[in-house]
Scaffold this motif. Structure first.
Motif, PDB file in Angstrom:
ATOM      1  N   ILE A 176      46.031  46.825 -80.714  1.00  0.00           N
ATOM      2  CA  ILE A 176      46.689  45.850 -81.593  1.00  0.00           C
ATOM      3  C   ILE A 176      46.405  46.194 -83.057  1.00  0.00           C
ATOM      4  N   ASP A 177      45.166  46.592 -83.332  1.00  0.00           N
ATOM      5  CA  ASP A 177      44.884  47.022 -84.699  1.00  0.00           C
ATOM      6  C   ASP A 177      45.691  48.270 -85.053  1.00  0.00           C
ATOM      7  N   LEU A 178      45.798  49.191 -84.110  1.00  0.00           N
ATOM      8  CA  LEU A 178      46.501  50.452 -84.395  1.00  0.00           C
ATOM      9  C   LEU A 178      47.996  50.244 -84.611  1.00  0.00           C
ATOM     10  N   ILE A 179      48.593  49.327 -83.857  1.00  0.00           N
ATOM     11  CA  ILE A 179      50.011  49.018 -84.095  1.00  0.00           C
ATOM     12  C   ILE A 179      50.191  48.662 -85.564  1.00  0.00           C
ATOM     13  N   ARG A 180      49.356  47.734 -86.022  1.00  0.00           N
ATOM     14  CA  ARG A 180      49.461  47.241 -87.400  1.00  0.00           C
ATOM     15  C   ARG A 180      49.203  48.349 -88.414  1.00  0.00           C
ATOM     16  N   TRP A 181      48.199  49.195 -88.105  1.00  0.00           N
ATOM     17  CA  TRP A 181      47.786  50.222 -89.064  1.00  0.00           C
ATOM     18  C   TRP A 181      48.758  51.402 -89.078  1.00  0.00           C
ATOM     19  N   LEU A 182      49.124  51.868 -87.894  1.00  0.00           N
ATOM     20  CA  LEU A 182      50.018  53.039 -87.833  1.00  0.00           C
ATOM     21  C   LEU A 182      51.405  52.679 -88.362  1.00  0.00           C
ATOM     22  N   LEU A 183      51.892  51.487 -88.000  1.00  0.00           N
ATOM     23  CA  LEU A 183      53.265  51.127 -88.353  1.00  0.00           C
ATOM     24  C   LEU A 183      53.346  50.358 -89.665  1.00  0.00           C
ATOM     25  N   ASP A 184      52.194  49.920 -90.171  1.00  0.00           N
ATOM     26  CA  ASP A 184      52.158  49.130 -91.402  1.00  0.00           C
ATOM     27  C   ASP A 184      53.097  47.926 -91.246  1.00  0.00           C
ATOM     28  N   ASP A 185      52.822  47.151 -90.230  1.00  0.00           N
ATOM     29  CA  ASP A 185      53.733  46.095 -89.789  1.00  0.00           C
ATOM     30  C   ASP A 185      52.868  45.011 -89.116  1.00  0.00           C
ATOM     31  N   GLU A 186      53.384  43.778 -89.022  1.00  0.00           N
ATOM     32  CA  GLU A 186      52.636  42.744 -88.303  1.00  0.00           C
ATOM     33  C   GLU A 186      53.286  42.491 -86.937  1.00  0.00           C
ATOM     34  N   VAL A 187      52.481  42.096 -85.973  1.00  0.00           N
ATOM     35  CA  VAL A 187      52.966  41.763 -84.634  1.00  0.00           C
ATOM     36  C   VAL A 187      53.457  40.317 -84.648  1.00  0.00           C
ATOM     37  N   VAL A 188      54.669  40.077 -84.127  1.00  0.00           N
ATOM     38  CA  VAL A 188      55.219  38.714 -84.176  1.00  0.00           C
ATOM     39  C   VAL A 188      55.305  38.033 -82.810  1.00  0.00           C
ATOM     40  N   SER A 189      55.251  38.823 -81.727  1.00  0.00           N
ATOM     41  CA  SER A 189      55.217  38.185 -80.413  1.00  0.00           C
ATOM     42  C   SER A 189      54.421  39.035 -79.434  1.00  0.00           C
ATOM     43  N   ALA A 190      53.947  38.384 -78.376  1.00  0.00           N
ATOM     44  CA  ALA A 190      53.120  39.066 -77.378  1.00  0.00           C
ATOM     45  C   ALA A 190      53.475  38.525 -75.999  1.00  0.00           C
ATOM     46  N   GLN A 191      53.340  39.393 -75.016  1.00  0.00           N
ATOM     47  CA  GLN A 191      53.645  39.033 -73.637  1.00  0.00           C
ATOM     48  C   GLN A 191      52.738  39.868 -72.731  1.00  0.00           C
ATOM     49  N   VAL A 192      52.209  39.232 -71.693  1.00  0.00           N
ATOM     50  CA  VAL A 192      51.339  39.958 -70.762  1.00  0.00           C
ATOM     51  C   VAL A 192      51.912  39.852 -69.351  1.00  0.00           C
ATOM     52  N   ILE A 193      52.279  41.001 -68.814  1.00  0.00           N
ATOM     53  CA  ILE A 193      52.856  41.070 -67.469  1.00  0.00           C
ATOM     54  C   ILE A 193      51.766  41.502 -66.486  1.00  0.00           C
ATOM     55  N   SER A 194      51.819  40.928 -65.284  1.00  0.00           N
ATOM     56  CA  SER A 194      50.772  41.195 -64.283  1.00  0.00           C
ATOM     57  C   SER A 194      51.324  42.027 -63.138  1.00  0.00           C
ATOM     58  N   PRO A 195      51.090  43.320 -63.163  1.00  0.00           N
ATOM     59  CA  PRO A 195      51.528  44.161 -62.039  1.00  0.00           C
ATOM     60  C   PRO A 195      50.630  43.936 -60.819  1.00  0.00           C
ATOM     61  N   ARG A 196      51.039  44.521 -59.725  1.00  0.00           N
ATOM     62  CA  ARG A 196      50.193  44.614 -58.540  1.00  0.00           C
ATOM     63  C   ARG A 196      48.775  44.983 -58.969  1.00  0.00           C
ATOM     64  N   ARG A 197      47.782  44.288 -58.395  1.00  0.00           N
ATOM     65  CA  ARG A 197      46.392  44.551 -58.796  1.00  0.00           C
ATOM     66  C   ARG A 197      45.783  45.706 -58.011  1.00  0.00           C
ATOM     67  N   THR A 198      44.902  46.433 -58.654  1.00  0.00           N
ATOM     68  CA  THR A 198      44.129  47.423 -57.916  1.00  0.00           C
ATOM     69  C   THR A 198      43.240  46.705 -56.908  1.00  0.00           C
TER      70      THR A 198
END
Lengths: 334, 334, 334, 334
Positions: A176-198
């Motif tokens: 999350i820090d790298l997104i902001r730093w590499l792209l010089d941009d802020e994150v505006v939304s987030a989503q967490v998907i749950s795949p099949r578990r190990t």
């Protein structure tokens, strides 16, 4: 002129930083250590020739301490940072800076009131040669405007105490820090998907997780977090631009040909993967303390990342797309 | 306890070591500098807060100097090393330790007479993570007994002052040390073949050169030295064993896809390629000085390599296979 | 015994298959060609020494035609396939087999009524050596149960006639087949996310697109489709299992070191990337026709893929997660 | 119009070519087979629907045979080639064309007398995509004039019947052809150096061997031949020019991450490594026979390579540098 450092928190990462300061960081000395476990504090302190102090707040206020290094348990960071700001001392905190955006906002506000940027957050990957080269390629314009970013964050195994939300707050926090730093941009939304578990690890843990982020300018970022992938510590990142892509390298290691295979090792450990970045981060911090200037990821970064992890943590389970609630960036943070 | 270092020779490599000691080597300080050009000495000394001394011998004998770093012109090394041995001070010398085997033998004999191993030679590649991993693979037995070794040593360009023999004494010298270190074997013959010359550089220079070595146990080593290859600094090494091979990695760097190509940078500079190895070498040397023990490549290594470069230099032109004349290794060197 | 093939559709892919049959496929001859543009049909036919027939249906019923190759415009496929089934002739159709699941169901039902599996779909990637090796690794159990799959499908440029839904029905269709084939699983939901658009191409086109699929067993698949990526044709695929991962290779090509770079070409064209797979697909089809047996991706595969593309096409724009509506697989399809 | 092929020699490579013609080469049919072992000839012939003929010479003169494929034991090639030239029939011979330069000269002279180029030699690597891409890079001028060439030729194991000279005449023969083809140059000297032998195989065999060649323009070529390297079939080649280098790729195969390793298979077999090249070679030969034109490596190439292997074979043991004795190339060979 040696910078005298006081350390709060003598666990694994704290002990590692103390060792590193002695072995790889010129111009610095650890002079005081505190930990909730005094025995552990004693062990780490004696290796560095430092004193043990009764509490973290004592470290902050100790007159022999020029600068504070916070490596205690995440939820305790905010109080130590506020104390250091109050004391006017430069303070380096391990990530996450805070475990809620609300705490982040308190730090940001206190720092602004103090009038000086004193906090540096341990997002050491910004010192990794691979990520830095990615940033240079992006800056060069060769691959054009970024449109997508693909990330992978895998650990060989996580301990039983690791729970699903930690995949967001302790692991994804780096990307999350790298997104902001590499792209010089802020994150505006987030989503967490749950795949099949190990099936290889603990039932309580949703592992892997697949996270999606959107930035203010519309870049879509996907991140696989898989902390029990078994085979090693593996970090990957690719930014896709309008005219090309740039990709983080696999760490260089020997190539062996034997038994019908060509192979190279996969590292097992984040501390090995980012050893040089940890060195450079502390060397730069010590230099900036000596020179009385701010450097590196600041408390705004720590706060903005916490705002994203708050949204992602809320999405965990439902899988909903949630907005990131972030204040307007003050001019104070440039 | 800080190790006080006196530096003899303030040219490019000397200045770089002084900068490195300040920036990357804890527990050490440069306190004195000498150079045949006093202005240059002054510049380097002032950056480090050190004194300028009139001569290299003054550096050796200066009472404030605990240990000596020799980075002067190759042919001058022997006298400074002998003086340091005489003064009983640990001394680090850049490669080549000496420019003739005869000089090497003088060092080895003086050191034995002194009863202490004081000399360390700057074969920094032994600290490179890639070569170290190669050595581990060899030690593991996975690829079996070594039979062949293929090496490439390329520089983008060499200055006009670079002449054909330097390809042996200044460039190949690194691989000659590595043959001995990786294979734990001595070189018994050397041959230098002269391929078609590049037309891109100076007429006086035989470039590239193709060198062949044989070790005591019959391993055959080939080495391409090409110091004006134009495209970059490129070091390669593969050891072929009875059951497999091990190969030095290409340095990790970003991968860019654009304009119908997938590409990664090639480094231009040895100092960038081996930056971490230079750090580690000096950090280890300073630690060993502080602890009063010998470490790293010793004067026997410096002498043995000089014996090989003597044979190779004699072969240059004729292309003959020439024996390496080397004394029996004394027990003193383990 | 030569298999006599009738070709319906003499566009780019049709002409390519006709050329390929002459040049690379033993035991087969193109004997008849039809196209809505008779001139184009004539050109392609004359190169192969074949007759031109007035219509696709004439090709199907022509008594000299043993087997039919359908390379016409997608929406016309269904009628030709039904006709071929009716005529009891083996028929190979380019992908997509059909442009709606409803049409797919008609084919599947007609084929079952006919009692013979006659349809083969041109999912040529199942013949690519890289994907086949991936399937072998998955079958070996080495990486354990699959949990995630990451895919990238990039083209250098798409023509102006290419519209957003084609990214699903004509491009993603390959990966949708591969998900099913590699994982031996059905896709149960689809979602299409719209990142920031490239400014390099047409305003009407959502490019890139980021697609998410879920399989019956819970595997999550992400797929970047970017048909104007500028730099080349680039296909990537990684399956992440409980114990490891397997990754499609980058096509082997020369490595050039020059001008401070190490680089290898990126292909520009799908026909070059999958040339060997196209050969093998047709060689296998002709052999199976000669031997009177079914082979390769069948009409159930064509139908199941259409059901997924229907759901994805509906998600385009809204970005909603939509269920894939698929009949129960009849025993007829094994 | 089908080309009717007669095959002389039904061993492994002969059987493979017959199978390949049936499976992958349009427009050709094997109609006759001979072998010193009639049972083997019968087996191969029956698979192809061909007749068995009593002798190789019968194959050449059989009126139903349009073109001859010679895959018999090396020393027998010359007589069959001379007979084919005499009969005016195109003839493809496996490498080596001949086992002595003297025999090569007889072929070359007979062909010139006949006035037609009828002989094609099975140097299939000229059809390998990797080598072809190398040749294109060389032709482009990007890397400048060639100065050096490094080659490796490794087999997993060789049978007990394999003796030291075969490393030159049967194995190195491929690289010797490639030196000439890639560099468009003749080899003027050869030398064979004997490194420490592998203990893993037969005492009678010098394995590995390290060969050095010089071309007329001064390019130096080194070639490691190691036919019992245990781990696989591994072919490498790099040409070093004045401004850069070009390197043959490792064959593309899947990448697996598991058990702390990233790995890809190493092929075990030359027939797998060069499968596409073998296809293309025969497809091109058949096309050229049909069109009545010469194609591919000719008898001059076969002769020139034999002249180099004669010199290298003589150097084996002594390790001397020996001149290659080669006639002046006649205009007949372009």
């Amino acid at each position: 002129m040696t910078v005298h450092i006081g350390v709060i928190g003598a666990g694994a990462i704290g002990a590692d930083h103390v060792r590193r300061i002695g072995a790889r960081v010129p111009g610095a000395a650890v002079v005081a250590v505190a930990d909730i476990d005094p025995a552990r504090a004693g062990e780490v302190a004696s290796g560095a020739g430092a004193r043990v102090l009764p509490s973290g707040l004592d470290v902050v206020t100790d007159p022999h301490v020029d600068a504070v290094l916070v490596t205690s348990w995440g939820p305790t960071h905010a109080d130590y940072l506020l104390a250091a700001i109050d004391a006017g001392k430069p303070v380096f905190t391990e990530k996450p800076m805070v475990t809620t955006a609300a705490d982040g906002l308190r730090i940001v506000e206190a720092e602004q009131s103090s009038g000086r940027r004193l906090v540096r957050v341990g997002f050491m990957r910004r010192h990794d040669a691979g990520y830095r080269a990615m940033k240079e390629v992006l800056a060069s314009g060769e691959i054009g405007t970024p449109l997508l970013m693909h990330c992978v964050h895998r650990n060989a195994t996580a301990p039983e105490t690791y729970h699903s939300e930690m995949a967001i707050r302790d692991t994804a926090v780096h990307e999350i820090d790298l997104i902001r730093w590499l792209l010089d941009d802020e994150v505006v939304s987030a989503q967490v998907i749950s795949p099949r578990r190990t099936s290889r690890r603990f039932e309580h843990l949703q592992d892997p997780q697949f996270m999606l982020f959107e930035t203010a300018s519309g870049v879509r970022v996907d991140l696989e977090v898989f902390v029990n992938c078994q085979y090693g510590y593996d970090i990957r990142c690719e930014v896709v631009g309008e005219m090309g892509t740039v990709e983080l390298p696999h760490p260089a290691d020997v190539w062996v040909r034997s038994g019908a295979r060509l192979r190279t090792p996969v590292l097992q450990d984040w501390s090995e993967r980012f050893a040089a970045a940890f060195d450079d981060e502390l060397i730069e911090w010590v230099a900036s303390v000596r020179e009385g200037r701010a450097s590196g990821p600041d408390s705004w970064d720590g706060y903005a990342v916490a705002a994203v992890t708050d949204a992602a943590a809320e999405s965990l389970g439902s899988g909903e797309v949630l907005p990131v609630l972030l204040d307007k960036r003050p001019a104070f943070y440039g």
